[in-house]
Scaffold this active site. Structure first.
Site, PDB file in Angstrom:
ATOM      1  N   ASP A   1      67.384  -1.279  69.588  1.00 50.43           N
ATOM      2  CA  ASP A   1      67.779  -2.644  69.869  1.00 50.43           C
ATOM      3  C   ASP A   1      67.973  -2.761  71.381  1.00 50.43           C
ATOM      4  OD1 ASP A   1      70.164  -4.964  68.324  1.00 50.43           O
ATOM      5  OD2 ASP A   1      68.415  -5.271  69.606  1.00 50.43           O
TER       6      ASP A   1
ATOM      7  N   ASP B   1      67.731  -3.214  59.164  1.00 56.82           N
ATOM      8  CA  ASP B   1      68.633  -2.133  59.586  1.00 56.82           C
ATOM      9  C   ASP B   1      70.064  -2.593  59.342  1.00 56.82           C
ATOM     10  OD1 ASP B   1      68.713  -3.922  62.214  1.00 56.82           O
ATOM     11  OD2 ASP B   1      70.417  -2.531  62.271  1.00 56.82           O
TER      12      ASP B   1
ATOM     13  N   CYS C   1      70.887   9.664  40.097  1.00 58.29           N
ATOM     14  CA  CYS C   1      70.638   9.797  41.538  1.00 58.29           C
ATOM     15  C   CYS C   1      70.339  11.252  41.877  1.00 58.29           C
ATOM     16  CB  CYS C   1      71.867   9.318  42.318  1.00 58.29           C
ATOM     17  SG  CYS C   1      71.681   9.453  44.112  1.00 58.29           S
TER      18      CYS C   1
ATOM     19  N   CYS D   1      70.581  12.697  44.882  1.00 58.35           N
ATOM     20  CA  CYS D   1      71.161  13.131  46.170  1.00 58.35           C
ATOM     21  C   CYS D   1      72.107  14.309  45.935  1.00 58.35           C
ATOM     22  CB  CYS D   1      71.891  11.957  46.821  1.00 58.35           C
ATOM     23  SG  CYS D   1      73.618  11.768  46.343  1.00 58.35           S
TER      24      CYS D   1
ATOM     25  N   CYS E   1      75.414  13.589  44.055  1.00 55.60           N
ATOM     26  CA  CYS E   1      75.304  13.332  42.618  1.00 55.60           C
ATOM     27  C   CYS E   1      74.811  14.549  41.841  1.00 55.60           C
ATOM     28  CB  CYS E   1      74.363  12.156  42.372  1.00 55.60           C
ATOM     29  SG  CYS E   1      75.032  10.615  43.032  1.00 55.60           S
TER      30      CYS E   1
ATOM     31  N   HIS F   1      74.699   9.836  50.020  1.00 58.01           N
ATOM     32  CA  HIS F   1      74.427   9.089  48.776  1.00 58.01           C
ATOM     33  C   HIS F   1      74.051   7.639  49.085  1.00 58.01           C
ATOM     34  CE1 HIS F   1      74.774   7.351  44.791  1.00 58.01           C
ATOM     35  NE2 HIS F   1      75.474   6.399  45.368  1.00 58.01           N
TER      36      HIS F   1
HETATM   37  N1  2YM Z   1      68.722  -8.000  69.724  1.00 65.01           N
HETATM   38  C1  2YM Z   1      69.348  -8.540  68.661  1.00 65.01           C
HETATM   39  N2  2YM Z   1      69.231  -9.860  68.423  1.00 65.01           N
HETATM   40  C2  2YM Z   1      69.820 -10.450  67.349  1.00 65.01           C
HETATM   41  O1  2YM Z   1      69.708 -11.683  67.185  1.00 65.01           O
HETATM   42  C3  2YM Z   1      70.603  -9.612  66.451  1.00 65.01           C
HETATM   43  C4  2YM Z   1      71.272 -10.176  65.346  1.00 65.01           C
HETATM   44  C5  2YM Z   1      72.054  -9.336  64.558  1.00 65.01           C
HETATM   45  N3  2YM Z   1      72.849  -9.612  63.494  1.00 65.01           N
HETATM   46  C6  2YM Z   1      73.435  -8.452  63.174  1.00 65.01           C
HETATM   47  N4  2YM Z   1      74.348  -8.364  62.195  1.00 65.01           N
HETATM   48  C7  2YM Z   1      75.054  -7.127  61.995  1.00 65.01           C
HETATM   49  C8  2YM Z   1      76.137  -7.370  61.020  1.00 65.01           C
HETATM   50  N5  2YM Z   1      76.785  -6.109  60.720  1.00 65.01           N
HETATM   51  C9  2YM Z   1      77.144  -6.084  59.299  1.00 65.01           C
HETATM   52  C10 2YM Z   1      77.857  -4.823  58.930  1.00 65.01           C
HETATM   53  C11 2YM Z   1      79.076  -4.602  59.797  1.00 65.01           C
HETATM   54  C12 2YM Z   1      78.723  -4.660  61.264  1.00 65.01           C
HETATM   55  C13 2YM Z   1      77.967  -5.936  61.603  1.00 65.01           C
HETATM   56  N6  2YM Z   1      73.060  -7.416  63.937  1.00 65.01           N
HETATM   57  C14 2YM Z   1      72.173  -7.951  64.852  1.00 65.01           C
HETATM   58  C15 2YM Z   1      71.494  -7.396  65.932  1.00 65.01           C
HETATM   59  C16 2YM Z   1      70.709  -8.235  66.736  1.00 65.01           C
HETATM   60  N7  2YM Z   1      70.049  -7.703  67.809  1.00 65.01           N
HETATM   61 ZN    ZN Z   2      73.705  10.028  44.828  1.00 65.41          ZN
END
Ligand code: 2YM
Ligand code: ZN
Length: 373
Positions: A93, A267, A305, A307, A310, A336
Site C-alpha cells: 500500500d 486484504d 479444517c 490446519c 484443528c 487457523h
Molecule cells: N491507499 C489506500 N487507499 C484507500 O482508499 C484505502 C482504503 C482502505 N480501507 C481500509 N479499511 C481497513 C479497515 N480495517 C478493518 C479491520 C480493522 C482495521 C481497519 N483499508 C484501506 C486502505 C486503503 N489504502
Molecule cells: Zn483450523
C-alpha cells in the site's frame, strides 16, 4: 513463471469471476485474499506457514516500513522479499491511508502529506513521487498509487475535492513509477458512496492507464450495507480485463459479498488480528475461544479444517493457552483464521468455475445461520 505482469480472466458466474495474475515471482489465483504483513511480518506466522495456508501474495505497508527500518535500509539488505524471506509476490500500500489513520500532526497540500511518526514523533513527507520511490526500494511487485482516502461521513464537496486530488496524484504516481517490466502499478478509485463521482474517478484512471484498479475509500466506517451498495456499481466502472482490488476488506461475509459483486483481490488485518484476540473464524460464524464453555471441550475448532490447530489441538487446549497468554495461542489461532480465509477463497474459485456460486453462497450463509459453534 512470467517475466511480465499479466491478468488472465478464467470463469465467470454472474458478476463473480476467477482469474490468474502472472508475475515474475509467481502466480496469484483470483479471487485472492492477501494476508497483511505490515512491518515485514505476518504477525505470529513464519513465511512458510503463510504459504502453507494457501496464500499466493501478501501485503506490505509503505508507511510502516519507511519509518522503521526505512526503505533505504531494506534496499541495502536486498529488498523486502529477501528481508522477510518471502519469495512470492508482494503488494504494497502507498502510505496515504495509514498516514491519515495512524500519524500525528498531519498537513495535506497539493504536493503531498507531511506528518509526525507515530513511533518516535519524527517528521516525514509522503508525495506520489516519494511513495513510488519507497515502493521501488522495497522491491514491491504490485505498487499502489499514492492517494487520499477521506474519512466517512464526509460531505459530497469534500469527497469530490479529495477524489480529484487523488486523480492528480494518480497521474504523478504513473509518471514517477516509469516503465518497470514485471512490476505493476494499480490505480485507486475514490468518490465515496457517490456513483457519479466514482464514475468520474474510474474514467480518470482509465485515461491514465494502470495494470490493475483498486476500489478505495471503503471499509472506513460506512457499514456493510453501504459498502455493498457501492460495490453494486463501482467494480463494473473499472476495466473488465484488469484485476479489481477492494482495499481493507474484510470479515468472511464481507469477502463473499465482494466476490459476488466482481472483486478479484482483497486484504485485511482482521483474520490475523482476530487470531491474536481469540476470535476464531468458523463455517458457523465467529467463536470466542476465551469463553469458559471451551475449557473441557476435547473437540477441534473445526473437524473439517486441515490446519495445525484443528489437526493437533482441542478447544480446551486452545482456551487454556489463550487464557494463559501463551505465544502459541497467537500462532495457532492466526494460522487457523488465515487457513479458513484461504479455504473460503478456494471454495469460491471452485464454485465460480463450476457455475454454482449462487448455491455455494446460499450454503455459506445457511451454515452461519445454523450456529452450533
Ligand atoms: N491507499 C489506500 N487507499 C484507500 O482508499 C484505502 C482504503 C482502505 N480501507 C481500509 N479499511 C481497513 C479497515 N480495517 C478493518 C479491520 C480493522 C482495521 C481497519 N483499508 C484501506 C486502505 C486503503 N489504502
Ligand atoms: Zn483450523
Amino acid at each position: 513463471m512470467s517475466d511480465r505482469f499479466s491478468f488472465a480472466l478464467g470463469a465467470t458466474d454472474g458478476k463473480a469471476r476467477t482469474g490468474v495474475i502472472s508475475t515474475p515471482r509467481g502466480e496469484i489465483r483470483t479471487p485472492a485474499f492477501m494476508p497483511v504483513g505490515t512491518a515485514a511480518t505476518v504477525k505470529a506466522m513464519l513465511p512458510e506457514s503463510v504459504r502453507a495456508t494457501g496464500a499466493d501474495i501478501l501485503l506490505g505497508n509503505t508507511y510502516h516500513l519507511m519509518l522503521r527500518p526505512t526503505a533505504e535500509r531494506i534496499d541495502r539488505l536486498g529488498g523486502l522479499h529477501r528481508f522477510m524471506n518471502w519469495d512470492r509476490p508482494i503488494l504494497t500500500d502507498s502510505g496515504g491511508f495509514q498516514v491519515m489513520s495512524l500519524a500525528g500532526l498531519r498537513k495535506l497540500t497539493e504536493r503531498g502529506v507531511t506528518f509526525k511518526s507515530h513511533i518516535d514523533g519524527s517528521r516525514h513527507e509522503l508525495t506520489p513521487e516519494r511513495s513510488m520511490e519507497i515502493q521501488r526500494l522495497l522491491g514491491s511487485d504490485i505498487v499502489m498509487c499514492f492517494d487520499e482516502c477521506p474519512a466517512l461521513p464526509a460531505d459530497r464537496t469534500r469527497i469530490a475535492e479529495s477524489m480529484r486530488l487523488s486523480m492528480r496524484w494518480a497521474e504523478r504516481s504513473r509518471e514517477a513509477f516509469g516503465d518497470r517490466p514485471g512490476h505493476a502499478l494499480f490505480g485507486i478509485q475514490q468518490g465515496g458512496l457517490e456513483e457519479d463521482l466514482r464514475a468520474e474517478s474510474a474514467a480518470a484512471l482509465r485515461g491514465i492507464g494502470f495494470d490493475g484498479y483498486a476500489v478505495g475509500g471503503l471499509a472506513v466506517g460506512e457499514g456493510q450495507a453501504a459498502m455493498f451498495g457501492c460495490l453494486d456499481f463501482a467494480p463494473a466502472q473499472l476495466p473488465e480485463d484488469k484485476p479489481r482490488y477492494l482495499m481493507g476488506v474484510g470479515k468472511p461475509d464481507d469477502i463473499v459479498g465482494a466476490v459476488a459483486r466482481g472483486i478479484d483481490m482483497m486484504d485485511c488485518v482482521l483474520p490475523s488480528r482476530s487470531g491474536r484476540t481469540g476470535q476464531v473464524f468458523t463455517r458457523h460464524g465467529v467463536l470466542n475461544i476465551k469463553n469458559a464453555r471451551h475449557q473441557d471441550d476435547p473437540r477441534p475448532l473445526d473437524e473439517k479444517c486441515g490446519c495445525p490447530a484443528c489437526r493437533n489441538y482441542s478447544r480446551a487446549y486452545l482456551h487454556h493457552v489463550f487464557r494463559s497468554q501463551e505465544i502459541i495461542s497467537s500462532m495457532l489461532l492466526t494460522w487457523h483464521n488465515l487457513y479458513y480465509c484461504q479455504e473460503l477463497m478456494q471454495g469460491m474459485r471452485d464454485a465460480i468455475a463450476a457455475e454454482s456460486f449462487a448455491a455455494w453462497q446460499a450454503a455459506f450463509h445457511a451454515a452461519r445461520a445454523e450456529g452450533d459453534i
